[in-house]
Write an enzyme that holds these catalytic residues in place. Sequence first.
Site, PDB file in Angstrom:
ATOM      1  N   SER A 107       0.834  -1.214   0.000  1.00 43.16           N
ATOM      2  CA  SER A 107       0.000   0.000   0.000  1.00 43.16           C
ATOM      3  C   SER A 107       0.871   1.268   0.000  1.00 43.16           C
ATOM      4  O   SER A 107       0.519   2.259  -0.646  1.00 43.16           O
ATOM      5  CB  SER A 107      -0.984  -0.001   1.175  1.00 43.16           C
ATOM      6  OG  SER A 107      -0.324   0.150   2.402  1.00 43.16           O
TER       7      SER A 107
ATOM      8  N   ARG B 284      22.511 -14.151   2.192  1.00 44.65           N
ATOM      9  CA  ARG B 284      21.764 -12.901   2.014  1.00 44.65           C
ATOM     10  C   ARG B 284      22.368 -12.039   0.929  1.00 44.65           C
ATOM     11  O   ARG B 284      21.681 -11.405   0.138  1.00 44.65           O
ATOM     12  CB  ARG B 284      21.783 -12.080   3.304  1.00 44.65           C
ATOM     13  CG  ARG B 284      20.888 -12.624   4.339  1.00 44.65           C
ATOM     14  CD  ARG B 284      20.922 -11.779   5.602  1.00 44.65           C
ATOM     15  NE  ARG B 284      20.052 -12.418   6.556  1.00 44.65           N
ATOM     16  CZ  ARG B 284      18.746 -12.210   6.622  1.00 44.65           C
ATOM     17  NH1 ARG B 284      18.163 -11.330   5.855  1.00 44.65           N
ATOM     18  NH2 ARG B 284      18.018 -12.859   7.491  1.00 44.65           N
TER      19      ARG B 284
ATOM     20  N   ARG C 263      13.213  -7.710   4.958  1.00 49.78           N
ATOM     21  CA  ARG C 263      14.503  -8.403   4.972  1.00 49.78           C
ATOM     22  C   ARG C 263      15.503  -7.532   5.709  1.00 49.78           C
ATOM     23  O   ARG C 263      15.496  -6.303   5.552  1.00 49.78           O
ATOM     24  CB  ARG C 263      15.033  -8.577   3.542  1.00 49.78           C
ATOM     25  CG  ARG C 263      14.149  -9.405   2.651  1.00 49.78           C
ATOM     26  CD  ARG C 263      14.208 -10.869   2.937  1.00 49.78           C
ATOM     27  NE  ARG C 263      15.525 -11.465   2.730  1.00 49.78           N
ATOM     28  CZ  ARG C 263      15.860 -12.666   3.174  1.00 49.78           C
ATOM     29  NH1 ARG C 263      15.017 -13.379   3.879  1.00 49.78           N
ATOM     30  NH2 ARG C 263      17.067 -13.164   2.929  1.00 49.78           N
TER      31      ARG C 263
ATOM     32  N   LEU D 207      19.073  -6.099   5.849  1.00 52.25           N
ATOM     33  CA  LEU D 207      20.011  -5.845   4.753  1.00 52.25           C
ATOM     34  C   LEU D 207      21.445  -6.039   5.234  1.00 52.25           C
ATOM     35  O   LEU D 207      21.773  -5.726   6.375  1.00 52.25           O
ATOM     36  CB  LEU D 207      19.841  -4.409   4.250  1.00 52.25           C
ATOM     37  CG  LEU D 207      18.420  -4.012   3.846  1.00 52.25           C
ATOM     38  CD1 LEU D 207      18.412  -2.574   3.339  1.00 52.25           C
ATOM     39  CD2 LEU D 207      17.847  -4.949   2.790  1.00 52.25           C
TER      40      LEU D 207
ATOM     41  N   HIS E 129       9.136   3.199   8.561  1.00 50.00           N
ATOM     42  CA  HIS E 129       8.990   2.302   9.707  1.00 50.00           C
ATOM     43  C   HIS E 129       7.758   2.719  10.497  1.00 50.00           C
ATOM     44  O   HIS E 129       7.553   3.911  10.746  1.00 50.00           O
ATOM     45  CB  HIS E 129      10.249   2.378  10.576  1.00 50.00           C
ATOM     46  CG  HIS E 129      10.199   1.426  11.731  1.00 50.00           C
ATOM     47  ND1 HIS E 129      10.439   0.081  11.578  1.00 50.00           N
ATOM     48  CD2 HIS E 129       9.890   1.612  13.031  1.00 50.00           C
ATOM     49  CE1 HIS E 129      10.290  -0.511  12.746  1.00 50.00           C
ATOM     50  NE2 HIS E 129       9.958   0.393  13.652  1.00 50.00           N
TER      51      HIS E 129
ATOM     52  N   VAL F 213      19.764  -1.534  12.045  1.00 48.13           N
ATOM     53  CA  VAL F 213      18.358  -1.699  11.658  1.00 48.13           C
ATOM     54  C   VAL F 213      17.495  -0.574  12.242  1.00 48.13           C
ATOM     55  O   VAL F 213      17.523  -0.333  13.448  1.00 48.13           O
ATOM     56  CB  VAL F 213      17.824  -3.070  12.148  1.00 48.13           C
ATOM     57  CG1 VAL F 213      16.350  -3.225  11.808  1.00 48.13           C
ATOM     58  CG2 VAL F 213      18.636  -4.193  11.530  1.00 48.13           C
ATOM     59  N   ASP F 214      16.774   0.125  11.379  1.00 49.92           N
ATOM     60  CA  ASP F 214      15.853   1.205  11.765  1.00 49.92           C
ATOM     61  C   ASP F 214      16.575   2.336  12.513  1.00 49.92           C
ATOM     62  O   ASP F 214      15.999   2.975  13.390  1.00 49.92           O
ATOM     63  CB  ASP F 214      14.693   0.650  12.624  1.00 49.92           C
ATOM     64  CG  ASP F 214      13.887  -0.409  11.877  1.00 49.92           C
ATOM     65  OD1 ASP F 214      13.789  -0.326  10.642  1.00 49.92           O
ATOM     66  OD2 ASP F 214      13.365  -1.329  12.539  1.00 49.92           O
TER      67      ASP F 214
ATOM     68  N   ALA G  32      -1.494   7.452   7.657  1.00 53.23           N
ATOM     69  CA  ALA G  32      -0.489   8.512   7.827  1.00 53.23           C
ATOM     70  C   ALA G  32       0.755   8.217   6.986  1.00 53.23           C
ATOM     71  O   ALA G  32       1.347   9.123   6.380  1.00 53.23           O
ATOM     72  CB  ALA G  32      -0.121   8.640   9.307  1.00 53.23           C
TER      73      ALA G  32
HETATM   74  C1  GAR Z   1       4.015  -0.637   6.684  1.00 59.36           C
HETATM   75  O1  GAR Z   1       3.274  -0.316   7.827  1.00 59.36           O
HETATM   76  C2  GAR Z   1       5.488  -0.362   6.912  1.00 59.36           C
HETATM   77  O2  GAR Z   1       5.726   0.754   7.710  1.00 59.36           O
HETATM   78  C3  GAR Z   1       5.908  -1.620   7.602  1.00 59.36           C
HETATM   79  O3  GAR Z   1       5.218  -2.654   6.943  1.00 59.36           O
HETATM   80  C4  GAR Z   1       3.989  -2.146   6.429  1.00 59.36           C
HETATM   81  C5  GAR Z   1       3.920  -2.485   4.958  1.00 59.36           C
HETATM   82  O4  GAR Z   1       2.645  -2.207   4.465  1.00 59.36           O
HETATM   83  N1  GAR Z   1       7.317  -1.796   7.551  1.00 59.36           N
HETATM   84  C6  GAR Z   1       8.022  -2.463   8.446  1.00 59.36           C
HETATM   85  O5  GAR Z   1       7.521  -3.011   9.412  1.00 59.36           O
HETATM   86  C7  GAR Z   1       9.502  -2.501   8.189  1.00 59.36           C
HETATM   87  N2  GAR Z   1      10.169  -3.225   9.206  1.00 59.36           N
HETATM   88  P1  GAR Z   1       2.396  -2.052   2.897  1.00 59.36           P
HETATM   89  O6  GAR Z   1       2.984  -3.295   2.225  1.00 59.36           O
HETATM   90  O7  GAR Z   1       0.886  -2.043   2.772  1.00 59.36           O
HETATM   91  O8  GAR Z   1       3.049  -0.790   2.449  1.00 59.36           O
END
Ligand code: GAR
Length: 192
Positions: A13, A66, A92, A94, A110, A145-146, A174
Site C-alpha cells: 500500500s 543474504r 529483509r 540488509l 517504519h 536496523v531502523d 499517515a
Molecule cells: C508498513 O506499515 C510499513 O511501515 C511496515 O510494513 C507495512 C507495509 O505495508 N514496515 C516495516 O515493518 C519494516 N520493518 P504495505 O505493504 O501495505 O506498504
Amino acid sequence: KTRVAVLISGTGSNMVSLIEAGQAPDAPYEVVLAVSNIADAAGLDKARALGVQAVAVEHAPFGKNREAHERAVDALLREHGVQVVALAGYMRLLTPWLVRGWAGRMLNIHPSLLPLYPGLNTHARALEAGDQEAGCTVHIVTEGVDEGPALGQARVPILPGDTAEILSERVKAAEHQLYPQILMKFLNAPKP
Ligand code: GAR
C-alpha cells in the site's frame, strides 16, 4: 525525474502511494520498478496495474546467503537505471554490502516514532506500553536496523479500544501521506 525503485514484501500500500504521487506531472521522481522478495506478494500486481514493471527476486533459493540474493536485486536495480531505492514493507534485514552500495540513496518507512520501537510488532508494543500516540518515520537506511537519520515523522492518536490491527490501519493512512511527501522533499533538497 529521479528513477525510483520500491522494494516490498507484501501488500504494497505504501508502494501504491509512492507510485501514484510520482505520476503527478510535476513530481521530481518516477517509480520505474517494484521488486519483491516474495513471489506472490499482492503488491506486484498493484504495481503492474499502475503501469510499473514489477519483478520478484525470491530470497528462498539463495538460502542463508543474504548477499547473493541482494546482488541479484542490486543487478536488477542497476539494469533499470534506478537512482534511489524506497523500502516499503520490505521485510529483509540488509547486509552492509547493500547498504553501502546505496548509501544516502536508500530510504525506509517504519511504523513507529523512531527511536521508539525499532524492529517488529511496533503497534502491539506501543499499546502494551500504554502510549497515547503512535506514528511512522521515514529515514535514511544505514547499517543499524531502523537507525538511520530521520527525514520526517507523522503522529496519530492511540484511541480507547485500539487493537494492533486498528492502530496499524490508522498509522498506514499517515504513512501513505508521509512517504511521498518526504521522498519529494529529500529529492528537492540540495545535495552536499
Ligand atoms: C508498513 O506499515 C510499513 O511501515 C511496515 O510494513 C507495512 C507495509 O505495508 N514496515 C516495516 O515493518 C519494516 N520493518 P504495505 O505493504 O501495505 O506498504
